[in-house]
Design a protein around this motif. Sequence first.
Motif, PDB file in Angstrom:
ATOM      1  N   LYS A  28       0.855  -1.182   0.000  1.00 34.59           N
ATOM      2  CA  LYS A  28       0.000   0.000   0.000  1.00 34.59           C
ATOM      3  C   LYS A  28       0.890   1.230   0.000  1.00 34.59           C
ATOM      4  O   LYS A  28       1.836   1.322   0.764  1.00 34.59           O
ATOM      5  N   THR A  29       0.561   2.173  -0.881  1.00 37.27           N
ATOM      6  CA  THR A  29       1.338   3.402  -0.958  1.00 37.27           C
ATOM      7  C   THR A  29       0.410   4.607  -0.908  1.00 37.27           C
ATOM      8  O   THR A  29      -0.750   4.526  -1.296  1.00 37.27           O
ATOM      9  N   HIS A  30       0.932   5.703  -0.402  1.00 35.04           N
ATOM     10  CA  HIS A  30       0.197   6.971  -0.385  1.00 35.04           C
ATOM     11  C   HIS A  30       1.085   8.012  -1.046  1.00 35.04           C
ATOM     12  O   HIS A  30       2.263   8.122  -0.744  1.00 35.04           O
ATOM     13  N   ASP A  77      -4.127   6.972  -2.933  1.00 35.16           N
ATOM     14  CA  ASP A  77      -3.751   5.693  -2.322  1.00 35.16           C
ATOM     15  C   ASP A  77      -3.743   4.637  -3.420  1.00 35.16           C
ATOM     16  O   ASP A  77      -4.667   4.559  -4.228  1.00 35.16           O
ATOM     17  N   ARG A  79      -2.234   0.401  -4.589  1.00 37.22           N
ATOM     18  CA  ARG A  79      -1.735  -0.913  -4.189  1.00 37.22           C
ATOM     19  C   ARG A  79      -1.060  -1.556  -5.379  1.00 37.22           C
ATOM     20  O   ARG A  79      -1.447  -1.330  -6.514  1.00 37.22           O
ATOM     21  N   LYS A  89      -6.460   2.976  -5.883  1.00 29.88           N
ATOM     22  CA  LYS A  89      -7.632   2.522  -5.127  1.00 29.88           C
ATOM     23  C   LYS A  89      -8.495   3.693  -4.680  1.00 29.88           C
ATOM     24  O   LYS A  89      -9.707   3.589  -4.631  1.00 29.88           O
TER      25      LYS A  89
END
Length: 166
Positions: A28-30, A77, A79, A89
């Motif tokens: 998961k990245t922001h 956000d 994935r 997402k």
Amino acid sequence: MSMISARMMMGAALGLATIATGACVPLKTHQGYVIDTDLVNSVQPGVDTRQSVLSVLGKPSFASQFNQGDWYYVSRDARNFAYNNPKVKAQTTLKISFDAKGVVTSVQRTGVEQVASISPSKKTTPTLGRERSFFDELFGNIGTVGAVGGGQGGGENSPGGGRDTP
């Protein structure tokens, strides 16, 4: 000895299984602005100015060059699994519009529905003539520079180029 080697083999297999399943966990990245709902809700049209928005929300992700310089705060956000490209997402884009005096006129939110999916074409542009390889391009002119009939101009001052010479 066989009991120890069986335990070692079982331990190695368990370790490999752990590593293999760990590679399938989504990352998961922001990216971008971290939106605080309370701070965003505190920005009021007709009340706040550029300076007050800057002090409450901070510097925008980017500013428009048109429409009195609207400010945009972008939060995304995503994935991805292993080596695949990330899939978006959730995305929130906060657009704050100002009038000519720098007073907030509107605060708009948009989501992931505004994300454009671009699929580049893998077709190539056709060219006329023959196809040349890298080495043809690199070494193709060797021997042609200075050859008879190649590269000589027919200008006025060149031999046989427009003047009668005795």
